[in-house]
Design an enzyme around this catalytic site. Structure first.
Site, PDB file in Angstrom:
ATOM      1  N   ARG A 196      -0.028  -8.886  13.658  1.00  0.00           N
ATOM      2  CA  ARG A 196      -1.030  -8.015  13.281  1.00  0.00           C
ATOM      3  C   ARG A 196      -1.564  -8.694  11.853  1.00  0.00           C
ATOM      4  O   ARG A 196      -2.895  -8.360  11.402  1.00  0.00           O
ATOM      5  CB  ARG A 196       0.281  -6.709  12.159  1.00  0.00           C
ATOM      6  CG  ARG A 196       0.917  -5.462  13.389  1.00  0.00           C
ATOM      7  CD  ARG A 196       2.164  -5.467  13.350  1.00  0.00           C
ATOM      8  NE  ARG A 196       1.928  -4.363  11.522  1.00  0.00           N
ATOM      9  CZ  ARG A 196       2.974  -4.508  10.313  1.00  0.00           C
ATOM     10  NH1 ARG A 196       4.746  -4.585  11.457  1.00  0.00           N
ATOM     11  NH2 ARG A 196       2.890  -3.127   9.718  1.00  0.00           N
ATOM     12  N   ARG A 229      11.587  -0.998  10.960  1.00  0.00           N
ATOM     13  CA  ARG A 229      10.286  -0.450  11.163  1.00  0.00           C
ATOM     14  C   ARG A 229      10.726  -1.885  12.868  1.00  0.00           C
ATOM     15  O   ARG A 229      10.272  -3.082  12.578  1.00  0.00           O
ATOM     16  CB  ARG A 229       9.197  -0.465  11.385  1.00  0.00           C
ATOM     17  CG  ARG A 229       8.374   0.444  10.404  1.00  0.00           C
ATOM     18  CD  ARG A 229       7.514   0.563   9.682  1.00  0.00           C
ATOM     19  NE  ARG A 229       6.254  -0.115  10.347  1.00  0.00           N
ATOM     20  CZ  ARG A 229       5.174   0.092   9.667  1.00  0.00           C
ATOM     21  NH1 ARG A 229       4.994   0.498   8.489  1.00  0.00           N
ATOM     22  NH2 ARG A 229       3.852  -0.561  10.441  1.00  0.00           N
ATOM     23  N   LYS A 232       1.172  -1.168  -0.229  1.00  0.00           N
ATOM     24  CA  LYS A 232      -0.159   0.122  -0.545  1.00  0.00           C
ATOM     25  C   LYS A 232       0.924   1.114   0.139  1.00  0.00           C
ATOM     26  O   LYS A 232       0.758   2.274  -1.049  1.00  0.00           O
ATOM     27  CB  LYS A 232      -0.854  -0.293   1.146  1.00  0.00           C
ATOM     28  CG  LYS A 232      -2.197  -1.739   1.332  1.00  0.00           C
ATOM     29  CD  LYS A 232      -2.375  -1.412   2.395  1.00  0.00           C
ATOM     30  CE  LYS A 232      -2.077  -1.370   3.797  1.00  0.00           C
ATOM     31  NZ  LYS A 232      -1.224  -2.326   4.599  1.00  0.00           N
ATOM     32  N   ARG A 290      -9.132   1.415   8.832  1.00  0.00           N
ATOM     33  CA  ARG A 290      -9.067  -0.464   9.522  1.00  0.00           C
ATOM     34  C   ARG A 290     -10.125  -1.392  10.140  1.00  0.00           C
ATOM     35  O   ARG A 290     -10.025  -2.257  10.234  1.00  0.00           O
ATOM     36  CB  ARG A 290      -7.813   0.050  10.261  1.00  0.00           C
ATOM     37  CG  ARG A 290      -6.275  -0.497   9.096  1.00  0.00           C
ATOM     38  CD  ARG A 290      -5.221  -0.508  10.343  1.00  0.00           C
ATOM     39  NE  ARG A 290      -3.550  -1.352  10.115  1.00  0.00           N
ATOM     40  CZ  ARG A 290      -3.107  -0.653   9.419  1.00  0.00           C
ATOM     41  NH1 ARG A 290      -3.170   0.867   9.236  1.00  0.00           N
ATOM     42  NH2 ARG A 290      -1.874  -1.033   9.069  1.00  0.00           N
ATOM     43  N   ARG A 294      11.516  -5.561   4.392  1.00  0.00           N
ATOM     44  CA  ARG A 294      11.126  -4.062   4.586  1.00  0.00           C
ATOM     45  C   ARG A 294      11.888  -2.811   5.673  1.00  0.00           C
ATOM     46  O   ARG A 294      12.425  -3.751   6.830  1.00  0.00           O
ATOM     47  CB  ARG A 294       9.620  -3.666   5.510  1.00  0.00           C
ATOM     48  CG  ARG A 294       8.894  -2.119   5.217  1.00  0.00           C
ATOM     49  CD  ARG A 294       8.111  -1.980   4.715  1.00  0.00           C
ATOM     50  NE  ARG A 294       6.698  -2.903   6.256  1.00  0.00           N
ATOM     51  CZ  ARG A 294       5.833  -2.467   6.424  1.00  0.00           C
ATOM     52  NH1 ARG A 294       5.266  -1.727   5.301  1.00  0.00           N
ATOM     53  NH2 ARG A 294       5.208  -2.343   7.141  1.00  0.00           N
TER      54      ARG A 294
HETATM   55  P1  ADP Z   1       0.812  -1.908   7.789  1.00  0.00           P
HETATM   56  O1  ADP Z   1       2.986  -0.948   7.172  1.00  0.00           O
HETATM   57  O2  ADP Z   1       0.973  -3.077   8.159  1.00  0.00           O
HETATM   58  O3  ADP Z   1       0.222  -1.368   6.972  1.00  0.00           O
HETATM   59  P2  ADP Z   1       0.814   1.045   8.479  1.00  0.00           P
HETATM   60  O4  ADP Z   1       2.449   2.413   8.869  1.00  0.00           O
HETATM   61  O5  ADP Z   1      -0.565   0.978   8.211  1.00  0.00           O
HETATM   62  O6  ADP Z   1       1.267  -0.709   8.934  1.00  0.00           O
HETATM   63  O7  ADP Z   1       0.091   0.706  10.165  1.00  0.00           O
HETATM   64  C1  ADP Z   1       1.405   0.728  11.637  1.00  0.00           C
HETATM   65  C2  ADP Z   1       0.390   0.226  12.564  1.00  0.00           C
HETATM   66  O8  ADP Z   1       0.177   1.977  12.947  1.00  0.00           O
HETATM   67  C3  ADP Z   1      -0.628  -0.756  12.486  1.00  0.00           C
HETATM   68  O9  ADP Z   1      -0.428  -1.967  13.408  1.00  0.00           O
HETATM   69  C4  ADP Z   1      -1.920   0.045  13.965  1.00  0.00           C
HETATM   70  O10 ADP Z   1      -1.122  -0.439  15.447  1.00  0.00           O
HETATM   71  C5  ADP Z   1      -1.238   1.140  13.561  1.00  0.00           C
HETATM   72  N1  ADP Z   1      -2.731   1.380  12.401  1.00  0.00           N
HETATM   73  C6  ADP Z   1      -2.147   2.375  11.458  1.00  0.00           C
HETATM   74  N2  ADP Z   1      -3.315   2.652  10.905  1.00  0.00           N
HETATM   75  C7  ADP Z   1      -4.634   3.166  11.589  1.00  0.00           C
HETATM   76  C8  ADP Z   1      -5.843   2.477  11.460  1.00  0.00           C
HETATM   77  N3  ADP Z   1      -6.440   3.136  10.625  1.00  0.00           N
HETATM   78  N4  ADP Z   1      -6.745   2.632  13.070  1.00  0.00           N
HETATM   79  C9  ADP Z   1      -5.834   1.559  14.009  1.00  0.00           C
HETATM   80  N5  ADP Z   1      -4.656   1.556  13.857  1.00  0.00           N
HETATM   81  C10 ADP Z   1      -3.907   1.947  13.073  1.00  0.00           C
HETATM   82  P1  ADP Z   2       2.286  -1.619   3.907  1.00  0.00           P
HETATM   83  O1  ADP Z   2       1.918  -0.689   2.710  1.00  0.00           O
HETATM   84  O2  ADP Z   2       0.681  -2.707   2.579  1.00  0.00           O
HETATM   85  O3  ADP Z   2       2.183  -2.201   5.278  1.00  0.00           O
HETATM   86  P2  ADP Z   2       4.700  -1.708   1.668  1.00  0.00           P
HETATM   87  O4  ADP Z   2       3.921  -0.705   0.651  1.00  0.00           O
HETATM   88  O5  ADP Z   2       5.732  -0.712   3.331  1.00  0.00           O
HETATM   89  O6  ADP Z   2       3.534  -2.001   1.618  1.00  0.00           O
HETATM   90  O7  ADP Z   2       5.386  -2.544   1.152  1.00  0.00           O
HETATM   91  C1  ADP Z   2       6.060  -4.172   2.162  1.00  0.00           C
HETATM   92  C2  ADP Z   2       6.938  -4.358   1.614  1.00  0.00           C
HETATM   93  O8  ADP Z   2       6.921  -5.224   0.440  1.00  0.00           O
HETATM   94  C3  ADP Z   2       8.558  -3.513   1.566  1.00  0.00           C
HETATM   95  O9  ADP Z   2       9.259  -3.813   1.940  1.00  0.00           O
HETATM   96  C4  ADP Z   2       7.975  -2.935  -0.177  1.00  0.00           C
HETATM   97  O10 ADP Z   2       9.421  -2.628  -0.414  1.00  0.00           O
HETATM   98  C5  ADP Z   2       8.049  -4.519  -0.669  1.00  0.00           C
HETATM   99  N1  ADP Z   2       7.265  -4.155  -2.064  1.00  0.00           N
HETATM  100  C6  ADP Z   2       6.042  -3.777  -2.061  1.00  0.00           C
HETATM  101  N2  ADP Z   2       5.006  -4.207  -3.218  1.00  0.00           N
HETATM  102  C7  ADP Z   2       5.687  -5.163  -3.569  1.00  0.00           C
HETATM  103  C8  ADP Z   2       5.821  -5.541  -4.796  1.00  0.00           C
HETATM  104  N3  ADP Z   2       4.751  -6.234  -5.389  1.00  0.00           N
HETATM  105  N4  ADP Z   2       6.991  -7.278  -4.727  1.00  0.00           N
HETATM  106  C9  ADP Z   2       8.080  -7.266  -3.760  1.00  0.00           C
HETATM  107  N5  ADP Z   2       7.857  -6.859  -3.237  1.00  0.00           N
HETATM  108  C10 ADP Z   2       6.801  -5.523  -2.893  1.00  0.00           C
END
Ligand code: ADP
Ligand code: ADP
Ligand code: ZN
Length: 220
Positions: free
Chosen positions: A171, A160, A13, A88, A127
């Site tokens: 998660r 992270r 995402k 979420r 990541r």
């Molecule tokens: P991911 O990369 O796993 O999608 P995010 O960076 O979006 O993670 O979120 C990291 C953490 O921040 C989540 O595991 C949660 O604890 C908190 N968080 C983010 N967005 C939300 C939300 N919309 N509602 C509740 N908690 C959130």
């Molecule tokens: P989210 O925000 O949904 O948690 P991220 O965009 O941070 O996810 O991506 C999670 C990890 O996977 C990062 O290390 C990113 O570089 C890698 N990644 C994202 N898209 C792809 C893809 N299409 N193929 C392989 N690795 C990916």
């Protein structure tokens, strides 16, 4: 254009959001980035959010909803926005809908990046993120041009704390129980689009653009 991005942790995402935000000139709003910024600045919000994030749990709805409403009320969101990581929970989705409808607006699309579980652990543990600008990298799939340094701003990238294996598993459980129901929620409102997130990053982006269309001014 008003878009929400759905998908499990590690779906891509954040990675896709950066490109979508550039292509369509809409602000990228990541609740995770907002929380992490507050944590690093040790604000009251950051101190509260950290308790939940470190355990792999969600930050409480009320707090999260207020922050998003505040952010969406800023002028740069008038032309649209891309929400990444919000909503979420169904409660958050309902609050978003109410907020928009009070302004006579609605979402255009809820875009699900679909990635099977088998891919996720490797993505999450590999990541690395930029603490300054939020850019996301992967040690194997998407390394920065200079090892350890953000391509966009030159800051040293980090892992992270919540990307360690035990927290990732928690998660994913939270995703299944609290966030997955949003897929049916948006399906029932005829807003759901799905892209498969297992292809290369640029191919996933291409699929997303095919869905969103070529209008860069947010009129579609
Ligand atoms: P991911 O990369 O796993 O999608 P995010 O960076 O979006 O993670 O979120 C990291 C953490 O921040 C989540 O595991 C949660 O604890 C908190 N968080 C983010 N967005 C939300 C939300 N919309 N509602 C509740 N908690 C959130
Ligand atoms: P989210 O925000 O949904 O948690 P991220 O965009 O941070 O996810 O991506 C999670 C990890 O996977 C990062 O290390 C990113 O570089 C890698 N990644 C994202 N898209 C792809 C893809 N299409 N193929 C392989 N690795 C990916
Ligand atoms: Zn950076």
């Amino acid at each position: 254009m008003r878009i929400v991005l759905l998908g499990p942790p590690g779906a891509g995402k954040g990675t896709q959001a950066k490109s979508i935000s550039n292509r369509y000139s809409i602000p990228h709003i990541s609740t995770g980035d907002i929380f992490r910024k507050n944590i690093s600045e040790q604000t009251p919000l950051g101190i509260e959010a950290k308790k939940h994030i470190d355990k792999g749990h969600l930050v409480p709805d009320d707090l999260t909803i207020d922050i998003v409403k505040d952010r969406l009320s800023q002028r740069d969101c008038d032309k649209g926005f891309l929400l990444d990581g919000f909503p979420r929970t169904v409660r958050q989705a309902e609050a978003l809908e109410e907020f928009l409808s009070s302004k006579g607006k609605k979402l255009n699309t809820a875009l699900l990046i679909d990635v099977p579980r088998d891919f996720i652990l490797e993505r999450m543990t590999g990541r690395r993120v930029c603490p300054a600008c939020g850019a996301s990298y992967h040690i194997k799939f998407n390394p920065p041009a200079i090892e350890g340094r953000c391509d966009l701003c030159g800051t040293d990238i980090i892992q992270r704390k919540d990307d360690k294996e035990s927290t990732v598993k928690e998660r994913l459980d939270v995703y299944d129980s609290q966030t997955q129901p949003l897929i049916d929620y948006y399906k029932s409102k005829d807003l759901l689009s799905v892209v498969y997130g297992t292809k290369a990053i640029n191919e996933v982006f291409e699929s997303i653009c095919n869905i969103l269309g070529s209008d860069r001014n947010g009129n579609n």
